[in-house]
Design an enzyme around this catalytic site. Structure first.
Site, short mmCIF file in Angstrom:
data_model
loop_
_atom_site.label_atom_id
_atom_site.label_comp_id
_atom_site.label_asym_id
_atom_site.label_seq_id
_atom_site.Cartn_x
_atom_site.Cartn_y
_atom_site.Cartn_z
N VAL A 100 0.84 -1.20 0.00
CA VAL A 100 0.00 0.00 0.00
C VAL A 100 0.88 1.26 0.00
O VAL A 100 0.39 2.36 0.20
CB VAL A 100 -0.93 0.00 1.24
CG1 VAL A 100 -1.90 -1.17 1.20
CG2 VAL A 100 -0.14 -0.02 2.56
N HIS A 116 -4.28 -4.36 -2.43
CA HIS A 116 -4.69 -4.11 -1.05
C HIS A 116 -4.88 -2.62 -0.74
O HIS A 116 -4.85 -2.23 0.43
CB HIS A 116 -3.68 -4.76 -0.08
CG HIS A 116 -3.71 -6.26 -0.13
ND1 HIS A 116 -2.69 -7.05 0.33
CD2 HIS A 116 -4.65 -7.12 -0.60
CE1 HIS A 116 -3.00 -8.34 0.15
NE2 HIS A 116 -4.18 -8.40 -0.42
N CYS A 151 -15.22 13.04 7.51
CA CYS A 151 -15.58 13.25 6.11
C CYS A 151 -16.06 14.68 5.89
O CYS A 151 -16.99 15.12 6.57
CB CYS A 151 -16.68 12.26 5.73
SG CYS A 151 -17.37 12.54 4.09
N CYS A 154 -20.01 14.45 4.74
CA CYS A 154 -21.14 14.02 5.60
C CYS A 154 -20.79 13.97 7.09
O CYS A 154 -21.66 13.70 7.92
CB CYS A 154 -21.67 12.67 5.12
SG CYS A 154 -20.66 11.27 5.65
N GLY A 191 9.63 -10.72 -2.76
CA GLY A 191 9.40 -10.30 -1.37
C GLY A 191 8.00 -10.52 -0.83
O GLY A 191 7.47 -9.65 -0.14
N THR A 192 7.43 -11.68 -1.11
CA THR A 192 6.13 -11.98 -0.48
C THR A 192 6.18 -13.36 0.17
O THR A 192 6.82 -14.27 -0.35
CB THR A 192 4.96 -11.90 -1.47
OG1 THR A 192 3.75 -12.24 -0.78
CG2 THR A 192 5.13 -12.81 -2.68
P1 OAD Z 1 4.98 -10.68 4.57
O1 OAD Z 1 5.44 -9.85 5.70
O2 OAD Z 1 4.04 -11.79 4.85
O3 OAD Z 1 6.24 -11.34 3.85
C1 OAD Z 1 7.36 -10.57 3.53
C2 OAD Z 1 8.31 -11.43 2.71
O4 OAD Z 1 9.41 -10.61 2.31
C3 OAD Z 1 8.89 -12.63 3.46
O5 OAD Z 1 8.79 -13.78 2.64
C4 OAD Z 1 10.37 -12.25 3.66
O6 OAD Z 1 11.25 -13.36 3.63
C5 OAD Z 1 10.61 -11.34 2.48
N1 OAD Z 1 11.69 -10.35 2.64
C6 OAD Z 1 12.17 -9.75 3.75
N2 OAD Z 1 13.16 -8.90 3.47
C7 OAD Z 1 13.31 -8.93 2.11
C8 OAD Z 1 14.18 -8.28 1.18
N3 OAD Z 1 15.10 -7.37 1.56
N4 OAD Z 1 14.04 -8.57 -0.13
C9 OAD Z 1 13.13 -9.48 -0.56
N5 OAD Z 1 12.29 -10.12 0.27
C10 OAD Z 1 12.38 -9.86 1.58
O7 OAD Z 1 4.42 -9.68 3.47
P2 OAD Z 1 3.40 -9.95 2.29
O8 OAD Z 1 3.67 -11.25 1.64
O9 OAD Z 1 3.39 -8.74 1.45
O10 OAD Z 1 -2.22 -7.60 3.82
O11 OAD Z 1 2.05 -10.03 3.09
C11 OAD Z 1 0.85 -10.16 2.40
C12 OAD Z 1 -0.23 -9.36 3.05
O12 OAD Z 1 -0.34 -9.70 4.44
C13 OAD Z 1 -0.01 -7.87 3.07
O13 OAD Z 1 -0.40 -7.24 1.88
C14 OAD Z 1 -0.86 -7.43 4.21
C15 OAD Z 1 -0.49 -8.48 5.22
O14 OAD Z 1 -1.42 -8.68 6.23
C16 OAD Z 1 -3.10 -6.61 3.93
O15 OAD Z 1 -2.80 -5.53 4.36
C17 OAD Z 1 -4.45 -6.97 3.44
ZN ZN Z 2 -18.99 10.90 4.06
#
Ligand code: OAD
Ligand code: ZN
Length: 251
Positions: A100, A116, A151, A154, A191-192
């Site tokens: 985000v 997101h 807001c 409203c 990085g997810t």
């Molecule tokens: P996570 O915090 O679950 O995972 C982060 C990932 O980044 C992990 O696999 C780490 O190993 C990796 N990581 C850490 N440092 C890094 C680096 N320097 N380079 C590359 N990778 C690295 O984050 P997301 O997968 O984005 O949801 O999480 C998914 C969703 O869960 C988010 O969008 C958020 C959260 O709750 C909402 O806000 C709806």
């Molecule tokens: Zn409003």
């Protein structure tokens, strides 16, 4: 590893990137999971659900204003910049992000799908009012305020325009992302943890259609079992090298 990935990317027909919090870690933004992750220190059910906001909007806004302050000071790192360059070269067709933080836009990417939401946007809980605080020039003032944001149309509470646990993804964003994934022959996953669905289906769609999945992460993730190439490392460092190799290959 990087050489092999560069060859696949340089030859790709429709490359997409699928990113998570790890791509922004080197910009100083905390991730969610893992040893220093936000969800180790804070309970998501108290901060990132519609119920939490209804119960304690003050706490939720404190958390989001704190994150907005960190994110508003952060700069795109080499991984974001490499994705912007790959798009300019015509190689990368879209970035599909779970983040985000707006850093892909700051880096210069144009085709960005935010699954997101965006932390710099707010929306009314009652009417259709929405505001992008960066574009309206109100961000600084907004971050100084301690009160509940109201807001202007409203008078109801404003909330962050991000997706919370238990909420549907923004209309259109998910179907656009799935359509891009169906067209794609290479998905670069950066990085997810690959644990949050439906977002995490994206690389699976590419793989199921016979495409390649290339992953960059210092640790294994939920995506690693389907990755054709897994490059262990930090996003900024790996992407910088990968971009140079792709540029060489394309001449
Ligand atoms: P996570 O915090 O679950 O995972 C982060 C990932 O980044 C992990 O696999 C780490 O190993 C990796 N990581 C850490 N440092 C890094 C680096 N320097 N380079 C590359 N990778 C690295 O984050 P997301 O997968 O984005 O949801 O999480 C998914 C969703 O869960 C988010 O969008 C958020 C959260 O709750 C909402 O806000 C709806
Ligand atoms: Zn409003």
């Amino acid at each position: 590893m990087i050489e092999g990935a560069a060859k696949i990317i340089a030859r790709s027909r429709f490359l997409i990137a699928f990113t998570g919090a790890g791509i922004s870690a080197e910009s100083g933004i905390p991730t969610f999971r893992g040893k220093n992750g936000l969800w180790k220190r804070y309970r998501p059910e108290e901060l990132a659900t519609p119920e939490a906001f209804a119960r304690n909007p003050k706490l939720v806004w404190e958390f989001y204003r704190w994150r907005m302050r960190i994110i508003s000071k952060a700069k795109p790192n080499k991984a974001h910049l490499a994705l912007a360059e790959l798009e300019r070269m015509g190689v990368l067709k879209a970035v599909i992000t779970q983040n985000v933080d707006d850093l892909n836009r700051e880096a210069g990417n144009k085709n960005i799908i935010e699954l997101h939401g965006n932390i710099f946007r707010v929306k009314c809980i009652r009417c259709d009012y929405r505001e992008n605080l960066k574009e309206s020039g109100r961000l600084e003032k907004f971050l100084e305020d301690e009160d509940f944001p109201k807001c202007p149309k409203c008078g109801s509470l404003l909330r962050p325009d991000v997706v919370w646990f238990g909420e549907a993804l923004p209309e259109g964003a998910l179907s656009k992302a799935f359509n891009l994934a169906r067209k794609s022959d290479v998905c670069l996953v950066i990085g997810t943890s690959g644990q949050v669905f439906p977002a995490a289906y994206i690389p699976h769609i590419v793989k199921d259609n016979g495409g390649y999945v290339i992953e960059i992460n210092p640790s294994q993730s939920g995506i690693t079992p389907i990755a054709d190439i897994f490059i262990r490392g930090k996003a900024g460092e790996v992407m910088d090298e990968l971009l140079k190799k792709v540029e060489e290959l394309r001449g």
